[in-house]
Enzyme design. Structure first.
Site: not given
Ligand SMILES: O=C(O)c1[nH]c(=O)[nH]c(=O)c1I
Length: 310
Positions: A44, A69, A71-72, A129, A193, A249
């Protein structure tokens, strides 16, 4: 990623692994990836400090993919550095580490720690992100992306990659490719992404489906396949000296075949892994092998990038 897999008697490279963010935040998830039929695994995206991420509900499957969503949320880079230090590189499969610094300074600190550890794992720097409130993503700021690479590429020295958002304008493909071309050890681009800041609404309750950011979240899965194929092919055409990892996809061998035809050297799985679990990798390897046999291809290189146009 040529961890060969023997399906129906033929040994094929195993081009599949998880998309960063899915089945890879905690050590038990990573172990499940090691034990799965994936050809590699990626962690991650890490930040300097651990993060809880956004409030739930923050991921939901949709009829044609998913919205999320997160949020890392992650354990902090030192957790993944410890994991990478204790990883058995000779006996398992390639390990990729995703880093997503909240600032260039944070990215530098994390990169320096991994470089100092001098490990065989491969860095995938996340420029895309879309879900950290108040943080516009680097992937859509081409000057900032160039400046970040100018700092990070020399630090990393070894081959590394970046995770890019989807682009939707030919001029942007040209601009981003020109930036990437400047960095010789930028060895691969992972495209794409999620499509940032979509909105899923419940018809009955007239309410957004996920909680963070008024319901705005990244779109993934079937609905982004054609955007993903375009981005894989756009950068494959523009950057012959670099490899493209395709993601977006892929739910069966067929979409994986299309990503490879578009130019992908490896294929990451996100939404389908989220929905099906690590068993998805055995199915995908089998389906791709069957498609190749039916089409008379013996190796990936027999058709990789061989997309025809009219
Ligand atoms: O919300 C996230 O953690 C996230 N969600 C995404 O769709 N892509 C990303 O690179 C990340 I870091």
């Amino acid at each position: 990623v040529d961890i060969s897999t023997s399906i129906s008697g033929t040994t094929l490279p195993n081009v599949f692994f998880n998309a960063s963010g899915v089945w890879c935040q905690h050590e038990d998830e990573l172990q499940a990836m090691v034990e799965s039929h994936s050809g590699a695994l990626i962690t991650k995206s890490a930040t300097l400090a651990p993060r809880q991420g956004n409030p739930s509900p923050r991921y939901l499957p949709l009829p044609l993919g998913s919205i999320s969503s997160m949020g890392l949320p992650n354990e902090g880079y030192e957790y993944y550095l410890r994991y990478a230090c204790s990883f058995n590189y000779s006996r398992t499969k390639p390990l990729f580490i995703s880093l997503s610094g909240l600032s260039l300074g944070d990215s530098v600190k994390m990169v320096e720690a991994f470089v100092a550890a001098d490990l065989p794992c491969m860095l995938e720097i996340n420029f895309s992100c879309p879900n950290v409130p108040g943080k516009p993503q680097l992937g859509y700021d081409f000057e900032a992306m160039d400046a970040a690479l100018a700092t990070l590429a020399p630090l990393i020295k070894k081959p590394f990659g970046i995770k890019l958002p989807p682009f939707f304008d030919i001029a942007h493909f040209d601009l981003v490719a020109a930036v990437c071309q400047k960095y010789s050890n930028l060895a691969f681009l992972t495209c794409v992404n999620s499509i940032g800041n979509g909105l899923a609404i419940d018809f009955e309750t007239e309410t957004a489906l996920i909680k963070p950011k008024d319901g705005y979240g990244g779109l993934s899965g079937a609905m982004i396949l054609n955007t993903a194929l375009a981005n894989v092919n756009a950068f494959y055409r523009r950057l012959p000296d670099k490899q493209i990892i395709g993601v977006g996809g892929v739910a069966s061998g067929k979409e994986a075949f299309l990503h490879i035809l578009a130019g992908a050297s490896a294929v990451q799985i996100g939404t389908q892994l989220m929905e099906e679990g690590p068993a998805v990798f055995e199915r995908l390897n089998k389906e791709l092998a069957e498609i190749m046999a039916a089409k008379g291809y013996n190796t990936i290189e027999d058709f990789r990038g061989r997309l025809k146009t009219l």
